[in-house]
Each structure stands twice: as structure tokens, then as C-alpha cells.
Design a protein around this motif. Structure first.
Motif, mmCIF file in Angstrom:
data_model
loop_
_atom_site.group_PDB
_atom_site.id
_atom_site.type_symbol
_atom_site.label_atom_id
_atom_site.label_comp_id
_atom_site.label_asym_id
_atom_site.label_seq_id
_atom_site.Cartn_x
_atom_site.Cartn_y
_atom_site.Cartn_z
ATOM 1 N N TYR A 10 32.814 17.591 15.278
ATOM 2 C CA TYR A 10 32.858 17.452 13.825
ATOM 3 C C TYR A 10 32.206 18.616 13.099
ATOM 4 N N HIS A 11 32.649 18.816 11.860
ATOM 5 C CA HIS A 11 31.948 19.690 10.928
ATOM 6 C C HIS A 11 31.740 18.911 9.629
ATOM 7 N N ARG A 12 30.825 19.391 8.826
ATOM 8 C CA ARG A 12 30.488 18.740 7.557
ATOM 9 C C ARG A 12 31.325 19.374 6.455
ATOM 10 N N VAL A 13 31.936 18.546 5.624
ATOM 11 C CA VAL A 13 32.758 19.029 4.517
ATOM 12 C C VAL A 13 32.085 18.614 3.212
ATOM 13 N N SER A 14 31.875 19.579 2.334
ATOM 14 C CA SER A 14 31.284 19.305 1.033
ATOM 15 C C SER A 14 31.910 20.247 0.012
ATOM 16 N N CYS A 15 31.614 20.010 -1.245
ATOM 17 C CA CYS A 15 32.103 20.897 -2.301
ATOM 18 C C CYS A 15 31.121 22.038 -2.448
ATOM 19 N N TYR A 16 31.625 23.253 -2.575
ATOM 20 C CA TYR A 16 30.780 24.427 -2.708
ATOM 21 C C TYR A 16 29.892 24.328 -3.947
ATOM 22 N N LEU A 27 32.356 14.608 -5.208
ATOM 23 C CA LEU A 27 32.789 14.620 -3.806
ATOM 24 C C LEU A 27 31.585 14.401 -2.901
ATOM 25 N N GLU A 28 31.634 13.342 -2.116
ATOM 26 C CA GLU A 28 30.550 13.075 -1.175
ATOM 27 C C GLU A 28 30.755 13.886 0.094
ATOM 28 N N ALA A 29 29.686 14.494 0.589
ATOM 29 C CA ALA A 29 29.765 15.229 1.851
ATOM 30 C C ALA A 29 30.112 14.241 2.960
ATOM 31 N N HIS A 30 30.994 14.667 3.863
ATOM 32 C CA HIS A 30 31.429 13.784 4.938
ATOM 33 C C HIS A 30 31.755 14.611 6.177
ATOM 34 N N LEU A 31 31.971 13.923 7.289
ATOM 35 C CA LEU A 31 32.301 14.592 8.545
ATOM 36 C C LEU A 31 33.803 14.541 8.768
ATOM 37 N N TYR A 79 33.066 24.158 4.705
ATOM 38 C CA TYR A 79 33.034 23.566 6.046
ATOM 39 C C TYR A 79 31.842 24.151 6.779
ATOM 40 N N GLN A 80 30.919 23.299 7.191
ATOM 41 C CA GLN A 80 29.711 23.772 7.848
ATOM 42 C C GLN A 80 29.560 23.124 9.208
ATOM 43 N N ASN A 81 29.055 23.910 10.147
ATOM 44 C CA ASN A 81 28.779 23.360 11.470
ATOM 45 C C ASN A 81 27.702 22.295 11.361
ATOM 46 N N MET A 82 27.736 21.381 12.293
ATOM 47 C CA MET A 82 26.771 20.293 12.290
ATOM 48 C C MET A 82 25.410 20.821 12.712
ATOM 49 N N PRO A 83 24.339 20.207 12.225
ATOM 50 C CA PRO A 83 23.003 20.638 12.651
ATOM 51 C C PRO A 83 22.787 20.389 14.138
#
Length: 167
Positions: free
Chosen positions: A71-77, A83-87, A56-60
Motif C-alpha cells: 500500500y501507499h498513502r493517498v492524500s490531497c497535496y 479528502l481524507e487520507a487513505h491507503l 502518493y506517499q510510501n508507507m512509514p
């Protein structure tokens, strides 16, 4: 003139040879690597059975401030899976919302309280501010007592896009 025609024909020949070289969809012949190499260097190969260690990463900061606080960005480590990165909206613990300072007038002329809260999943800088409409609309609110003291944050935040933690 002959040099130009020859140069153009040479460029076209090179272009067609570059475009026709790729006959397969994969760039690497996967059968050339044994299982030990594939296990040791798993990041180099697509992982169709990934169990997704989510990041889970903060948005730019380039996004509008309203979006970064929602929102935060969710992706696979691992990043080598499907898995597509999504908000996703932040997940807020309603027990950890705190009003800070006095209410301030926003663009619409109404008074809003600044509330500091945090996302339960964001890794870096999980704290952010949201603005809640002051029920009293009194500029002295917050100096003597705060109209949001003891507020039911689940009720206040129920119409927002945030996910409310069940803990």
C-alpha cells in the motif's frame, strides 16, 4: 484549610471559564477577510471545491513490511479540503517486473523468487520487492535458467491486492 478550598474554587472557576468561552465551531471569523487575502493565502481556508492534486506517499517504516510493499498513502497535496487520507494498493506496470538473484527459502519452507517492481504513482522510492513462489521448487532454478523468464506477470499477480497498470 481555607487556602486549599480557595485554591480548588479558583481552579474550578478558571476551568469553567475556559470551557465556556468557545461558543462557535469556527475559531476564525471568515467574514473579516476579503477575497484578495483569501486567494493569496488559500492554504489557510477550507477549500470545499478542491479538485484534489493527489499525493502518493510510501508507507512509514513503522508498519509491517508486508503492508509497505502493498500500500501507499493517498492524500490531497493542498490538505485544506475534505479528502481524507487513505491507503490504496500500489499500481504495478507488469512489463517492468524483474527477477533478481536465486530463489530463497521463506518461512513456510518453499522457494520464492525475489522480484523487483515499482509503483507508477509513488513519488519517492517507487521500487520495492515482492516474492513469487517458484513453480519448479528447485534450488538450482536461476543459476542456469529462470522458471519465471517470459512469465505472464498479469496472470501471476492477478490474485494479489496490487492494481495492474493498463499501459
Amino acid at each position: 484549610m481555607k487556602k486549599r478550598v480557595f485554591s480548588v474554587l479558583l481552579c474550578l472557576g478558571l476551568l469553567t471559564s475556559f470551557c465556556s468561552c468557545r461558543q462557535t465551531d469556527t475559531l476564525i471569523d471568515l467574514s473579516a477577510f476579503d477575497d484578495a487575502f483569501r486567494t493569496e493565502h488559500s492554504m489557510l481556508f477550507a477549500n470545499d471545491t478542491c479538485e484534489h492534486a493527489l499525493r502518493y506517499q510510501n508507507m512509514p517504516d513503522a508498519l509491517a513490511e508486508d503492508n509497505t510493499t502493498i500500500y501507499h498513502r493517498v492524500s490531497c497535496y493542498y490538505g485544506n479540503c475534505d479528502l481524507e487520507a487513505h491507503l490504496e494498493p500500489h499500481t504495478i506496470d507488469s512489463d517492468r517486473c524483474t527477477v533478481v538473484g536465486n530463489p530463497m527459502v521463506k518461512e513456510n519452507g518453499c522457494l520464492y523468487h525475489q522480484v523487483v517492481t515499482h509503483c507508477e504513482f509513488c513519488e519517492i522510492y517507487p521500487y520495492f520487492y515482492i516474492y513469487v513462489l517458484c513453480p519448479k521448487q528447485d534450488a538450482d532454478c536461476g543459476r542456469k535458467d529462470n522458471c519465471l523468464d517470459g512469465a505472464d506477470w498479469r496472470e501471476i499477480l492477478c490474485d494479489t491486492p496490487y492494481a495492474i497498470s493498463e499501459d
